[in-house]
Motif scaffolding. Sequence first.
Motif, PDB file in Angstrom:
ATOM      1  N   GLY A   1      46.074  46.343  23.454  1.00  0.00           N
ATOM      2  CA  GLY A   1      45.841  46.583  22.037  1.00  0.00           C
ATOM      3  C   GLY A   1      45.099  47.881  21.769  1.00  0.00           C
ATOM      4  N   PHE A   2      44.774  48.109  20.515  1.00  0.00           N
ATOM      5  CA  PHE A   2      44.054  49.311  20.098  1.00  0.00           C
ATOM      6  C   PHE A   2      42.698  49.410  20.807  1.00  0.00           C
ATOM      7  N   GLY A   3      42.373  50.615  21.272  1.00  0.00           N
ATOM      8  CA  GLY A   3      41.081  50.862  21.894  1.00  0.00           C
ATOM      9  C   GLY A   3      40.949  50.311  23.302  1.00  0.00           C
ATOM     10  N   CYS A   4      42.029  49.774  23.841  1.00  0.00           N
ATOM     11  CA  CYS A   4      41.999  49.156  25.169  1.00  0.00           C
ATOM     12  C   CYS A   4      42.842  49.973  26.142  1.00  0.00           C
ATOM     13  N   ASP A   5      42.997  49.444  27.343  1.00  0.00           N
ATOM     14  CA  ASP A   5      43.914  50.013  28.319  1.00  0.00           C
ATOM     15  C   ASP A   5      44.399  48.878  29.216  1.00  0.00           C
ATOM     16  N   GLN A   6      45.213  49.206  30.194  1.00  0.00           N
ATOM     17  CA  GLN A   6      45.821  48.165  31.030  1.00  0.00           C
ATOM     18  C   GLN A   6      44.802  47.362  31.831  1.00  0.00           C
ATOM     19  N   ASN A   7      43.612  47.898  32.046  1.00  0.00           N
ATOM     20  CA  ASN A   7      42.587  47.193  32.800  1.00  0.00           C
ATOM     21  C   ASN A   7      42.165  45.891  32.120  1.00  0.00           C
ATOM     22  N   MET A   8      42.373  45.796  30.812  1.00  0.00           N
ATOM     23  CA  MET A   8      41.988  44.603  30.066  1.00  0.00           C
ATOM     24  C   MET A   8      42.818  43.375  30.460  1.00  0.00           C
ATOM     25  N   TRP A   9      43.908  43.588  31.199  1.00  0.00           N
ATOM     26  CA  TRP A   9      44.761  42.469  31.620  1.00  0.00           C
ATOM     27  C   TRP A   9      44.319  41.865  32.948  1.00  0.00           C
TER      28      TRP A   9
ATOM     29  N   LEU B   1      35.805  51.201   7.426  1.00  0.00           N
ATOM     30  CA  LEU B   1      35.752  51.093   8.879  1.00  0.00           C
ATOM     31  C   LEU B   1      36.169  52.407   9.535  1.00  0.00           C
ATOM     32  N   LEU B   2      37.209  53.026   8.999  1.00  0.00           N
ATOM     33  CA  LEU B   2      37.660  54.302   9.546  1.00  0.00           C
ATOM     34  C   LEU B   2      36.677  55.424   9.222  1.00  0.00           C
ATOM     35  N   ALA B   3      36.064  55.367   8.049  1.00  0.00           N
ATOM     36  CA  ALA B   3      35.062  56.370   7.688  1.00  0.00           C
ATOM     37  C   ALA B   3      33.854  56.292   8.617  1.00  0.00           C
ATOM     38  N   LEU B   4      33.537  55.076   9.057  1.00  0.00           N
ATOM     39  CA  LEU B   4      32.421  54.895   9.976  1.00  0.00           C
ATOM     40  C   LEU B   4      32.680  55.615  11.298  1.00  0.00           C
ATOM     41  N   MET B   5      33.946  55.717  11.692  1.00  0.00           N
ATOM     42  CA  MET B   5      34.289  56.450  12.908  1.00  0.00           C
ATOM     43  C   MET B   5      33.817  57.897  12.811  1.00  0.00           C
ATOM     44  N   ASP B   6      33.952  58.484  11.625  1.00  0.00           N
ATOM     45  CA  ASP B   6      33.543  59.886  11.426  1.00  0.00           C
ATOM     46  C   ASP B   6      32.027  60.023  11.361  1.00  0.00           C
ATOM     47  N   ARG B   7      31.362  59.047  10.746  1.00  0.00           N
ATOM     48  CA  ARG B   7      29.916  59.154  10.528  1.00  0.00           C
ATOM     49  C   ARG B   7      29.098  58.782  11.768  1.00  0.00           C
ATOM     50  N   ASN B   8      29.563  57.737  12.461  1.00  0.00           N
ATOM     51  CA  ASN B   8      28.768  57.208  13.573  1.00  0.00           C
ATOM     52  C   ASN B   8      29.724  56.553  14.563  1.00  0.00           C
ATOM     53  N   TYR B   9      30.310  57.362  15.432  1.00  0.00           N
ATOM     54  CA  TYR B   9      31.369  56.878  16.323  1.00  0.00           C
ATOM     55  C   TYR B   9      30.862  55.795  17.267  1.00  0.00           C
TER      56      TYR B   9
ATOM     57  N   ASP C   1      39.304  59.915  22.997  1.00  0.00           N
ATOM     58  CA  ASP C   1      39.173  61.055  22.100  1.00  0.00           C
ATOM     59  C   ASP C   1      39.201  60.565  20.645  1.00  0.00           C
ATOM     60  N   PRO C   2      38.212  60.949  19.816  1.00  0.00           N
ATOM     61  CA  PRO C   2      38.138  60.433  18.445  1.00  0.00           C
ATOM     62  C   PRO C   2      39.391  60.678  17.610  1.00  0.00           C
ATOM     63  N   LEU C   3      40.042  61.835  17.773  1.00  0.00           N
ATOM     64  CA  LEU C   3      41.264  62.104  17.005  1.00  0.00           C
ATOM     65  C   LEU C   3      42.354  61.125  17.396  1.00  0.00           C
ATOM     66  N   LEU C   4      42.511  60.910  18.702  1.00  0.00           N
ATOM     67  CA  LEU C   4      43.537  59.988  19.180  1.00  0.00           C
ATOM     68  C   LEU C   4      43.223  58.563  18.736  1.00  0.00           C
ATOM     69  N   ALA C   5      41.932  58.194  18.837  1.00  0.00           N
ATOM     70  CA  ALA C   5      41.519  56.848  18.455  1.00  0.00           C
ATOM     71  C   ALA C   5      41.738  56.610  16.964  1.00  0.00           C
ATOM     72  N   LYS C   6      41.392  57.589  16.152  1.00  0.00           N
ATOM     73  CA  LYS C   6      41.531  57.393  14.706  1.00  0.00           C
ATOM     74  C   LYS C   6      43.001  57.332  14.300  1.00  0.00           C
ATOM     75  N   THR C   7      43.844  58.097  14.967  1.00  0.00           N
ATOM     76  CA  THR C   7      45.279  58.043  14.685  1.00  0.00           C
ATOM     77  C   THR C   7      45.838  56.657  14.982  1.00  0.00           C
ATOM     78  N   PHE C   8      45.470  56.101  16.141  1.00  0.00           N
ATOM     79  CA  PHE C   8      45.936  54.759  16.518  1.00  0.00           C
ATOM     80  C   PHE C   8      45.306  53.706  15.600  1.00  0.00           C
ATOM     81  N   ALA C   9      44.033  53.909  15.238  1.00  0.00           N
ATOM     82  CA  ALA C   9      43.353  52.948  14.357  1.00  0.00           C
ATOM     83  C   ALA C   9      44.049  52.868  13.001  1.00  0.00           C
ATOM     84  N   ARG C  10      44.361  54.019  12.427  1.00  0.00           N
ATOM     85  CA  ARG C  10      45.022  54.013  11.112  1.00  0.00           C
ATOM     86  C   ARG C  10      46.410  53.379  11.215  1.00  0.00           C
ATOM     87  N   ALA C  11      47.133  53.707  12.289  1.00  0.00           N
ATOM     88  CA  ALA C  11      48.461  53.104  12.489  1.00  0.00           C
ATOM     89  C   ALA C  11      48.352  51.592  12.633  1.00  0.00           C
ATOM     90  N   THR C  12      47.293  51.137  13.295  1.00  0.00           N
ATOM     91  CA  THR C  12      47.084  49.705  13.534  1.00  0.00           C
ATOM     92  C   THR C  12      46.703  48.961  12.264  1.00  0.00           C
TER      93      THR C  12
END
Length: 269
Positions: free
Chosen positions: A24-32, A142-150, A182-193
């Motif tokens: 899922g979002f913010g995760c990777d394959q290690n979570m399995w 929630l997304l604005a919080l990413m910019d203010r306090n990651y 990376d915050p840009l990559l994370a925010k892109t996936f977050a908004r898509a999610t």
Amino acid sequence: MTIASRNNVKVIGSGHKTIVMAHGFGCDQNMWRFLTPSFTSDYRIVLFDYVGSGRSDANSFKVERYSNLDGYAQDVIEVCEALDLRDVLFIGHSVSAMIGLIAAIRAPALFGQLVMVCPSPSFLNDPPDYMGGFEHEDLEELLALMDRNYIGWAHYLASAVIGTGNDEALIAELSGNFCSTDPLLAKTFARATFFADCRSLLPETSHPTLILQSETDSLAPLSVGSYMQARMPGSRLEVVRASGHCLHMTHAAEIAEIIRGFSDQHSGL
């Protein structure tokens, strides 16, 4: 750059049936790692990271491709095609449940069954017929919080995702995972999610589908599972007595048993 290296593809286990596990979002394959031991003896398991997550090739990230779930679904399709897979058991966590649904509609022959772990077709409330759990302004904040306090955003979301009463170490791990992206990559996936709406797609697949839902999940209310089951032909809803949005991490043994029963039922085993 091959698909295997782009998406950090790993293949473990052995067996005639192949499972593809999608994080899922913010995760990777290690979570399995909590779930895979239950299947490696008799299943071939494909693990991967979406572009922009984990140890994928970040240079392959393109905002225009990954600003909506179609781009992530294309990752799934390309991983399956690169390995010449067919009729896989696809297990998707959270947003990957919908990513898998999109991929299964687009390339149905690649998939045999779908397992959706804590899915939501839309996180937004749309009364009176659908309550996804959030108002639009809640998600924008929630997304604005990413910019203010990651870092603060990462800990807040990790706590909500893992859920109360579960291992604090998992919260720390997930928070660290968020922070390492990376915050840009994370925010892109977050908004898509968080702003995806896949409700109209639910009736479009005939693949047997298992919906696994927590009894208490701050990201997906119980009504979401019922909504999905009512609109997906051939679907089955299992509500697990658990708290949190990560059943594959907090209740791996229990859901492994349910998944195996579902797979056996639809594989003629």
